[in-house]
Design a protein around this motif. Structure first.
Motif, PDB file in Angstrom:
ATOM      1  N   ASN A 341     -23.156 -30.095 -26.905  1.00 33.15           N
ATOM      2  CA  ASN A 341     -22.107 -30.973 -26.346  1.00 33.15           C
ATOM      3  C   ASN A 341     -20.846 -30.473 -27.165  1.00 33.15           C
ATOM      4  O   ASN A 341     -19.715 -30.137 -26.424  1.00 33.15           O
ATOM      5  N   HIS A 342     -20.911 -30.190 -28.397  1.00 32.29           N
ATOM      6  CA  HIS A 342     -19.791 -30.158 -29.168  1.00 32.29           C
ATOM      7  C   HIS A 342     -19.136 -28.779 -29.081  1.00 32.29           C
ATOM      8  O   HIS A 342     -18.009 -28.331 -28.865  1.00 32.29           O
ATOM      9  N   ILE A 343     -20.510 -27.771 -28.934  1.00 33.39           N
ATOM     10  CA  ILE A 343     -19.833 -26.417 -28.678  1.00 33.39           C
ATOM     11  C   ILE A 343     -19.216 -26.336 -27.373  1.00 33.39           C
ATOM     12  O   ILE A 343     -17.942 -25.331 -27.380  1.00 33.39           O
ATOM     13  N   VAL A 344     -19.775 -26.941 -26.352  1.00 33.02           N
ATOM     14  CA  VAL A 344     -19.068 -26.935 -25.022  1.00 33.02           C
ATOM     15  C   VAL A 344     -17.744 -27.360 -25.066  1.00 33.02           C
ATOM     16  O   VAL A 344     -16.645 -26.923 -24.595  1.00 33.02           O
ATOM     17  N   GLN A 345     -17.437 -28.558 -25.776  1.00 34.94           N
ATOM     18  CA  GLN A 345     -16.098 -29.347 -25.861  1.00 34.94           C
ATOM     19  C   GLN A 345     -15.210 -28.498 -26.653  1.00 34.94           C
ATOM     20  O   GLN A 345     -14.204 -28.247 -26.098  1.00 34.94           O
ATOM     21  N   ILE A 346     -15.519 -27.696 -27.547  1.00 39.22           N
ATOM     22  CA  ILE A 346     -14.663 -27.016 -28.398  1.00 39.22           C
ATOM     23  C   ILE A 346     -14.224 -25.618 -27.720  1.00 39.22           C
ATOM     24  O   ILE A 346     -13.110 -25.498 -27.719  1.00 39.22           O
ATOM     25  N   THR A 347     -15.434 -25.093 -27.055  1.00 31.95           N
ATOM     26  CA  THR A 347     -15.164 -24.090 -26.365  1.00 31.95           C
ATOM     27  C   THR A 347     -14.150 -24.014 -24.846  1.00 31.95           C
ATOM     28  O   THR A 347     -13.045 -23.501 -24.896  1.00 31.95           O
ATOM     29  N   LEU A 348     -14.130 -25.276 -24.488  1.00 30.80           N
ATOM     30  CA  LEU A 348     -13.355 -25.636 -23.291  1.00 30.80           C
ATOM     31  C   LEU A 348     -12.119 -25.745 -24.034  1.00 30.80           C
ATOM     32  O   LEU A 348     -10.993 -25.467 -23.188  1.00 30.80           O
TER      33      LEU A 348
END
Length: 442
Positions: A341-348
């Motif tokens: 979830n945090h990987i997706v959040q930061i990438t976005l």
């Protein structure tokens, strides 16, 4: 503007069917329940369409949603007609149709922004529009009978109209600006600031004079306030409370939701005691000096930990991805347990930041940023609704796919960027969609 183009017809069928099915699942699951758990959203709209006279008093606040209950008056009239013909309350169905309309045209106008203004391909425009609707609290707008879906639709429409005028170098007429200002500010007063910024970016600050300010913004604001005051007087003394309406509605909805005239509802002694207890607790909670009340209500905390949680885990977290723990609860959320979830959040967020950097000289993107800064100032700098900041996502999260649109336009290695955004979109649709659909079905 609302006429569908040839290339929009096929996707329109899919969108209308999808949004309608989601609303059907929601209505079927919560039919007869006055207000299911939906984060920090309130049941005022459902109450107004059910009983405008008694419920609209609470929504005629000059400083927040001045004209909203007036704009819902035709829906209330339609509900009364349906009640006479069908014999039961049709508020759920009427609001469901309106929510499908709002979601559908929000998608269509956003897609047109990508095609007509940012000049992306149809496939990229479809991908980024889908990305927007994969966000957690945008997905909720498909079914939430609140002012936020209306506000989201009007803001995206305002951006689209402004962007077309910027691109074609055509100014707003006085009539156009007055209508747009009354509609946007009437739903949520802070949207009026965004309409003002739209006028500045399209017509230019040099076109702004005292006469224009008075004609386009001051006079409409006075009109909105006077109409709101008129409604206050019209419904004064008839506010029996949303708690009473909820009790009455659910009491008469054991088998089939019936029309509820709460002025004639007979409550039991236990229900009256419960109602008085809730009102007393609310009064005690709201007592004290203004600053203390403000702090308790909106959770202004100067500690780094609390600020980090609200900013990173809620403003930039829950707005886009639901937290599994405490799903749709109205509270401060912490870090996600799953690092994905945090990987997706930061990438976005990084993709949006890079896109903004590449398109930083674009006038339309600066207009979008001004919209975001209004919400950032109100909710982060001033701390309004700080505790439930994620429910404000429909007012600003369209900036994220728009920024990524400029990354598509100016960035290198487009295939890599498109693949990353596609993976994020699929993940968010699957993750948020699973939690959301499960909630609507169980």
């Amino acid at each position: 503007m609302f006429k569908l183009r040839d290339d929009e017809r096929h996707i329109s069928i899919v969108l209308i069917l999808l949004f309608s099915v989601i609303n059907f699942l929601y209505i079927h699951q919560f039919y007869g329940i006055f207000w299911p758990k939906l984060s920090g959203y309130d049941p005022w709209v459902h109450g107004i369409v059910t009983d405008w006279i008694h419920a609209s008093y609470v929504y005629s606040d000059i400083f927040t949603h001045s004209l909203f209950s007036f704009l819902l008056l035709p829906l209330y009239g339609l509900n009364m007609l349906c009640i006479k013909i069908l014999g039961f309350n049709c508020a759920d169905y009427i609001l469901g149709i309106v929510l499908v309309f709002n979601s559908f045209f929000s998608f269509i106008f956003l897609k047109r922004i990508f095609i007509d203004i940012i000049e992306l391909t149809h496939k990229d425009a479809l991908l980024l529009s889908t990305l927007f609707f994969s966000f957690a609290y945008i997905m909720l707008m498909i079914v939430v009978p609140e002012h936020f879906p209306f506000s989201m639709f009007l803001l995206i429409m305002l951006l689209y109209v402004s962007g077309i005028k910027i691109k074609n170098n055509r100014p707003f007429s006085s009539f156009e600006m007055i209508v747009l200002y009354i509609l946007t500010a009437g739903i949520t007063i802070t949207n009026g600031i965004k309409a003002f910024f739209s006028y500045l970016f399209v017509n230019g600050i040099i076109s702004l004079s005292i006469k224009k300010i008075v004609l386009l913004f001051v006079v409409p604001t006075i009109f909105i306030c006077l109409l709101s005051l008129f409604q206050k007087q019209l419904t004064k003394g008839k506010d029996l409370g949303m708690t009473t309406l909820a009790v009455a509605y659910e009491k008469n909805a054991k088998s089939k939701p019936a029309y509820v005239d709460i002025s004639k509802v007979q409550l039991t002694s236990k229900e009256l005691v419960d109602f008085e207890r809730v009102r007393k607790e609310r009064k005690e909670k709201e007592s004290g000096d203004l600053i203390s009340v403000y702090k308790r209500r909106y959770f202004i905390d100067s500690s780094y930990d609390s600020f980090f949680k609200v900013l990173f885990c809620n403003f930039l977290g829950e707005s886009f991805q639901f937290h599994r723990n405490g799903f749709l609860e109205n509270r401060i959320f912490g870090l996600y347990k799953n690092p994905i979830n945090h990987i997706v959040q930061i990438t976005l967020l990084l993709a949006a930041l890079f896109g903004f950097y590449l398109g930083r000289n674009d006038k339309f993107l600066r207009l979008c940023l001004s919209f975001f800064l209004v919400d950032f100032t109100i909710h982060i700098a001033l701390g309004y609704a700080f505790k439930e900041i994620y429910i404000m996502a429909p007012h600003w999260t369209f900036l994220i796919p728009i920024c990524i649109g400029y990354l598509f336009k100016y960035g290198n290695r487009l295939n890599v960027i498109r693949s990353i955004v596609s993976v994020i979109t699929i993940f968010l649709v699957s993750y948020n969609g699973f939690l959301f659909v499960r909630y609507c079905c169980t």
